[in-house]
Scaffold this active site. Sequence first.
Site, PDB file in Angstrom:
ATOM      1  N   TYR A  58       0.908  -1.229   0.045  1.00  0.00           N
ATOM      2  CA  TYR A  58       0.004   0.051   0.045  1.00  0.00           C
ATOM      3  C   TYR A  58       0.864   1.318   0.145  1.00  0.00           C
ATOM      4  O   TYR A  58       0.798   2.038  -0.853  1.00  0.00           O
ATOM      5  CB  TYR A  58      -0.976  -0.082   1.161  1.00  0.00           C
ATOM      6  CG  TYR A  58      -1.806   1.011   1.162  1.00  0.00           C
ATOM      7  CD1 TYR A  58      -3.090   1.171   0.737  1.00  0.00           C
ATOM      8  CD2 TYR A  58      -1.524   2.342   2.315  1.00  0.00           C
ATOM      9  CE1 TYR A  58      -3.778   2.174   0.848  1.00  0.00           C
ATOM     10  CE2 TYR A  58      -2.459   3.078   2.616  1.00  0.00           C
ATOM     11  CZ  TYR A  58      -3.776   3.118   1.759  1.00  0.00           C
ATOM     12  OH  TYR A  58      -4.524   4.283   1.949  1.00  0.00           O
ATOM     13  N   LYS A  76       1.306   4.238  -2.707  1.00  0.00           N
ATOM     14  CA  LYS A  76       0.776   5.639  -2.688  1.00  0.00           C
ATOM     15  C   LYS A  76       1.985   6.464  -2.769  1.00  0.00           C
ATOM     16  O   LYS A  76       1.939   7.821  -3.211  1.00  0.00           O
ATOM     17  CB  LYS A  76       0.296   5.475  -0.828  1.00  0.00           C
ATOM     18  CG  LYS A  76      -0.811   4.898  -0.844  1.00  0.00           C
ATOM     19  CD  LYS A  76      -2.158   5.372  -1.767  1.00  0.00           C
ATOM     20  CE  LYS A  76      -3.382   4.958  -1.299  1.00  0.00           C
ATOM     21  NZ  LYS A  76      -4.345   5.243  -2.166  1.00  0.00           N
TER      22      LYS A  76
HETATM   23  N1  NAD Z   1      -9.977   6.625   5.079  1.00  0.00           N
HETATM   24  C1  NAD Z   1      -8.782   7.035   5.454  1.00  0.00           C
HETATM   25  O1  NAD Z   1      -8.336   7.212   6.669  1.00  0.00           O
HETATM   26  C2  NAD Z   1      -7.560   7.298   4.349  1.00  0.00           C
HETATM   27  C3  NAD Z   1      -6.410   7.745   4.339  1.00  0.00           C
HETATM   28  C4  NAD Z   1      -5.350   7.771   3.625  1.00  0.00           C
HETATM   29  C5  NAD Z   1      -5.561   7.365   2.156  1.00  0.00           C
HETATM   30  N2  NAD Z   1      -7.072   7.133   1.690  1.00  0.00           N
HETATM   31  C6  NAD Z   1      -7.477   6.712   0.604  1.00  0.00           C
HETATM   32  O2  NAD Z   1      -8.515   7.357   0.307  1.00  0.00           O
HETATM   33  C7  NAD Z   1      -9.140   6.739  -0.774  1.00  0.00           C
HETATM   34  C8  NAD Z   1     -10.489   6.179  -0.354  1.00  0.00           C
HETATM   35  O3  NAD Z   1     -10.330   5.549   0.655  1.00  0.00           O
HETATM   36  P1  NAD Z   1     -11.746   5.364   1.589  1.00  0.00           P
HETATM   37  O4  NAD Z   1     -11.310   5.486   3.147  1.00  0.00           O
HETATM   38  O5  NAD Z   1     -12.848   6.403   1.273  1.00  0.00           O
HETATM   39  O6  NAD Z   1     -12.354   3.970   1.390  1.00  0.00           O
HETATM   40  P2  NAD Z   1     -13.553   2.983   1.332  1.00  0.00           P
HETATM   41  O7  NAD Z   1     -13.449   1.771   1.998  1.00  0.00           O
HETATM   42  O8  NAD Z   1     -14.775   3.792   2.055  1.00  0.00           O
HETATM   43  O9  NAD Z   1     -13.969   3.144  -0.306  1.00  0.00           O
HETATM   44  C9  NAD Z   1     -13.065   2.594  -1.053  1.00  0.00           C
HETATM   45  C10 NAD Z   1     -14.037   2.233  -2.256  1.00  0.00           C
HETATM   46  O10 NAD Z   1     -13.061   1.369  -3.173  1.00  0.00           O
HETATM   47  C11 NAD Z   1     -13.859   0.591  -3.907  1.00  0.00           C
HETATM   48  N3  NAD Z   1     -13.048  -0.324  -4.456  1.00  0.00           N
HETATM   49  C12 NAD Z   1     -12.110  -1.364  -3.951  1.00  0.00           C
HETATM   50  N4  NAD Z   1     -11.534  -1.972  -4.946  1.00  0.00           N
HETATM   51  C13 NAD Z   1     -12.042  -1.726  -6.121  1.00  0.00           C
HETATM   52  C14 NAD Z   1     -11.666  -2.012  -7.558  1.00  0.00           C
HETATM   53  N5  NAD Z   1     -10.972  -3.013  -7.834  1.00  0.00           N
HETATM   54  N6  NAD Z   1     -12.567  -1.201  -8.300  1.00  0.00           N
HETATM   55  C15 NAD Z   1     -13.207  -0.231  -8.312  1.00  0.00           C
HETATM   56  N7  NAD Z   1     -13.540  -0.051  -6.847  1.00  0.00           N
HETATM   57  C16 NAD Z   1     -12.909  -0.624  -5.893  1.00  0.00           C
HETATM   58  C17 NAD Z   1     -14.611  -0.090  -2.640  1.00  0.00           C
HETATM   59  O11 NAD Z   1     -15.477  -0.995  -3.128  1.00  0.00           O
HETATM   60  C18 NAD Z   1     -15.200   1.240  -1.954  1.00  0.00           C
HETATM   61  O12 NAD Z   1     -16.339   1.648  -2.543  1.00  0.00           O
HETATM   62  C19 NAD Z   1      -8.253   5.127  -0.935  1.00  0.00           C
HETATM   63  O13 NAD Z   1      -7.369   5.390  -2.141  1.00  0.00           O
HETATM   64  C20 NAD Z   1      -7.440   5.251   0.397  1.00  0.00           C
HETATM   65  O14 NAD Z   1      -6.116   4.517  -0.079  1.00  0.00           O
HETATM   66  C21 NAD Z   1      -8.007   7.001   2.929  1.00  0.00           C
END
Ligand code: NAD
Length: 255
Positions: A159, A163
């Site tokens: 991951y 990133k």
């Molecule tokens: N929430 C946090 O604390 C956080 C922190 C840093 C980075 N991020 C990044 O933010 C982004 C969104 O994360 P989030 O927290 O909203 O996650 P989330 O789990 O709420 O949503 C992620 C979505 O991606 C979809 N997904 C997974 N695999 C997929 C695929 N192969 N094709 C299409 N869709 C797919 C899932 O079904 C889900 O709806 C990600 O890139 C994550 O790495 C989140």
Amino acid sequence: MHETSCRRFQGRVALITGAASGIGAATARRLAAEGAAVVAVDIADEAGQHLADAIIRAGGRAEYRHGDVGSAAMWEELAGHVARRYGRLDVLHSNAYAVVVKPAHELDETEWDGQLAVTLKASWLAVRAFAAQLSDSEGALVLTSSVHALVGLPGHPAYAAAKGALCALGRQLAVEYGPRVRVNTVLPGPILTPAWDRVDEAGRADSVAGTVAKRLGTPEEVAAAVAFLASSDASYITGASLVVDGGWSIVKDSA
Ligand SMILES: NC(=O)c1ccc[n+]([C@@H]2O[C@H](COP(=O)([O-])OP(=O)(O)OC[C@H]3O[C@@H](n4cnc5c(N)ncnc54)[C@H](O)[C@@H]3O)[C@@H](O)[C@H]2O)c1
């Protein structure tokens, strides 16, 4: 849908991946509230359809499309669909991710490749499929990276590698496709989305304590940053990495 009087995306078309949940869903609601027709892509069909229906009920334009972002064929099919149905793409938010929490020596090859495919390769596939449409519309690409690009946390080798690479890829694409296409990267810190369902209360409290803001962020706060970077308000910003983490990455509690 987000309450705003701002209509920065009126007449524009925006595609968001990972749009069924969390940050992607908040971005879809935000861009739709500002006038965009939203193409919401995910593999969680029920939640994705629910999101699109809610945007439409609130007076916006949206459609849900099933799509695995790690699939090159999916991107080619999607580019054809967007060209036929909308005739343009103005904003692409590449946001879906996959993570398997294990130390590097315990990951098998399938787990490594799977995380890299969804979290990193997808952004390249997206650009390959949509470079011409984004260039035609002088559009904007926003990649969701993470504070994991900046600091190490146990159990996230693939991951973090993905990133970190997204920040470099964002700069590269900004050079490659500028000036017609602007490319920026957003680096969220601890944002309360369903991704946090697996984190217990103690884990959440630790993360809260590690921020300057003394709270977790909301998906809407990241969506606001994505909307800014995608909008003409950011017309002189390209190749940037914008941290949205309540100060999490600048605090260290030991001398
Ligand atoms: N929430 C946090 O604390 C956080 C922190 C840093 C980075 N991020 C990044 O933010 C982004 C969104 O994360 P989030 O927290 O909203 O996650 P989330 O789990 O709420 O949503 C992620 C979505 O991606 C979809 N997904 C997974 N695999 C997929 C695929 N192969 N094709 C299409 N869709 C797919 C899932 O079904 C889900 O709806 C990600 O890139 C994550 O790495 C989140």
